[in-house]
Design a protein around this motif. Structure first.
Motif, PDB file in Angstrom:
ATOM      1  N   SER A 158       0.815  -1.223   0.000  1.00 49.95           N
ATOM      2  CA  SER A 158       0.000   0.000   0.000  1.00 49.95           C
ATOM      3  C   SER A 158       0.841   1.263   0.000  1.00 49.95           C
ATOM      4  O   SER A 158       0.372   2.320   0.424  1.00 49.95           O
ATOM      5  CB  SER A 158      -0.922  -0.001   1.227  1.00 49.95           C
ATOM      6  OG  SER A 158      -0.162  -0.190   2.420  1.00 49.95           O
ATOM      7  N   VAL A 188      -7.030   1.978   0.963  1.00 46.14           N
ATOM      8  CA  VAL A 188      -6.852   0.542   0.748  1.00 46.14           C
ATOM      9  C   VAL A 188      -8.204  -0.158   0.609  1.00 46.14           C
ATOM     10  O   VAL A 188      -8.406  -1.002  -0.269  1.00 46.14           O
ATOM     11  CB  VAL A 188      -6.038  -0.075   1.907  1.00 46.14           C
ATOM     12  CG1 VAL A 188      -6.048  -1.601   1.823  1.00 46.14           C
ATOM     13  CG2 VAL A 188      -4.599   0.443   1.878  1.00 46.14           C
ATOM     14  N   CYS A 200      -4.135  -4.045  -1.041  1.00 46.67           N
ATOM     15  CA  CYS A 200      -2.823  -4.519  -0.631  1.00 46.67           C
ATOM     16  C   CYS A 200      -2.067  -5.220  -1.758  1.00 46.67           C
ATOM     17  O   CYS A 200      -1.003  -5.790  -1.521  1.00 46.67           O
ATOM     18  CB  CYS A 200      -2.954  -5.461   0.563  1.00 46.67           C
ATOM     19  SG  CYS A 200      -3.264  -4.629   2.137  1.00 46.67           S
TER      20      CYS A 200
END
Length: 353
Positions: A158, A188, A200
């Motif tokens: 991320s 995210v 992710c």
């Protein structure tokens, strides 16, 4: 006598310092035949390193495999830091010393170049910084209170979210006077508007800025980071703490234009961080070999020049305070390649408020 946990940690820290001094001291007084590290001392150093970073392995086989990687990295660091090599930066056995570069890339990078063309960026850029002839010789946005403490992305790819958030934190402070830590977790979980970002797995900076311009961004306290991708919590996203109006790209492949914008605000940038020297960097002005296959996002929060006259960019990373200079890196500025070292000037972006 019963040792408390804090006391035990202090003892371990002392051992690490003592062992580091014995193992990594100046090689000037050492025999030329004493350049190979002792296996037993490396095994001890690995145990202390495991305690420091609270590393636990699944079984002895995994521990042995990790030790071999650690040993290889330790020998590389030892040779690299030899005073005779005269590098402008140093390496260390940081948190990532038991990983191969391939393993590290799979866990700690994750940014991709924008799929937009340069021309399409310019159509959405309502503000253009003037070409300043008197930009300051150096700037550090930490000193102006526009940078939150270094954060840690963990094994969630991320970096794109952390880079975008840091840039928005900076311009929000500059414009409003308030420094607020914003939520990477919201990006995210929720930045799926155009399908470009994948939590992710990987993401794009321009999509992150587009989301913040559309939906705003929550504070970190309202929507805290979990190091994993989850379901978007719309109850939290409704209560956003800030919003940008747009975003823009710095002129491609121009360190001069990047300097211009960084003199006004922190800027998100992508770099090619492949190679163990970037991963094990501990201080100084990084000038190592790297390419232009951009795979990691950082935030440029300043620039300057060392006492020796070496120009550098000041970069905030998202690998925690144990990496680099307490989570920051100085990377060489003013190189011959127009893309900048590691491609830092290839496609920088900045938010507009």
């Amino acid at each position: 006598m019963i040792l408390t946990l804090e006391c035990l940690k202090s003892i371990i820290a002392i051992f690490i310092i003592v062992l580091s001094g014995a193992t990594w001291g100046s090689t000037g007084a050492q025999s030329k035949t004493a350049t190979t590290l002792n296996e037993a001392s490396l095994a001890t150093k690995h145990e202390l390193w495991m305690a420091r970073y609270e590393r636990v392995y699944a079984d002895n086989a995994e521990k042995e495999r990790r030790f071999k990687i650690f040993k290889d990295n330790a020998e590389y660091v030892h040779k690299f830091n030899d005073e005779e090599n005269n590098h402008t930066y140093k390496l260390s056995l940081n948190e990532f010393a038991d990983l191969t570069d391939e393993e590290f890339s799979r866990a700690y990078t994750g940014c991709k170049r924008s799929i937009r063309s340069a021309g399409s960026f310019k159509t959405i850029d309502p503000i253009k910084y003037e070409n300043l002839t008197d930009v300051p010789s150096s700037i550090d946005w930490r000193e102006k209170g526009a940078v939150t403490p270094v954060k840690y992305q963990g094994q969630c790819r991320s970096c794109w979210a952390f880079s975008a958030v840091a840039a928005v934190e900076g311009i929000t402070k500059i414009k409003s006077g308030k420094l607020i830590s914003f939520s990477e977790q919201e990006l995210v979980d929720c930045d799926k508007i155009d399908g470009d970002n994948h939590g992710c797995s990987y993401g794009h900076l321009d999509s992150a800025f587009a989301y913040i311009a559309h939906a705003g961004i929550s504070s970190e306290s309202n929507y805290p980071y979990t190091e994993k991708e989850g379901t978007c919590d719309t109850n939290k996203t409704r209560d956003y703490a800030a919003k940008i109006t747009n975003y823009a790209i710095v002129d491609l492949n121009s360190e001069t234009e990047l300097l211009n914008v960084v003199s006004k605000q922190p800027v998100s940038a992508m770099v090619d961080r492949k190679g163990r020297e970037f991963r094990l960097y501990s201080g100084g002005v990084f000038s190592g070999e790297c390419g232009t296959s951009l795979d990691h996002s950082v935030t440029v929060i300043g620039y300057g020049r060392t006492e020796d006259g070496i120009k550098y960019w000041l970069v905030k990373n998202s690998w925690g305070e144990h990496w680099g200079e307490s989570g920051y890196m100085r990377i060489r500025r003013g190189v011959d390649a127009p893309q900048g070292l590691c491609g830092i000037a290839m496609q920088p972006l900045y938010p507009i408020v």
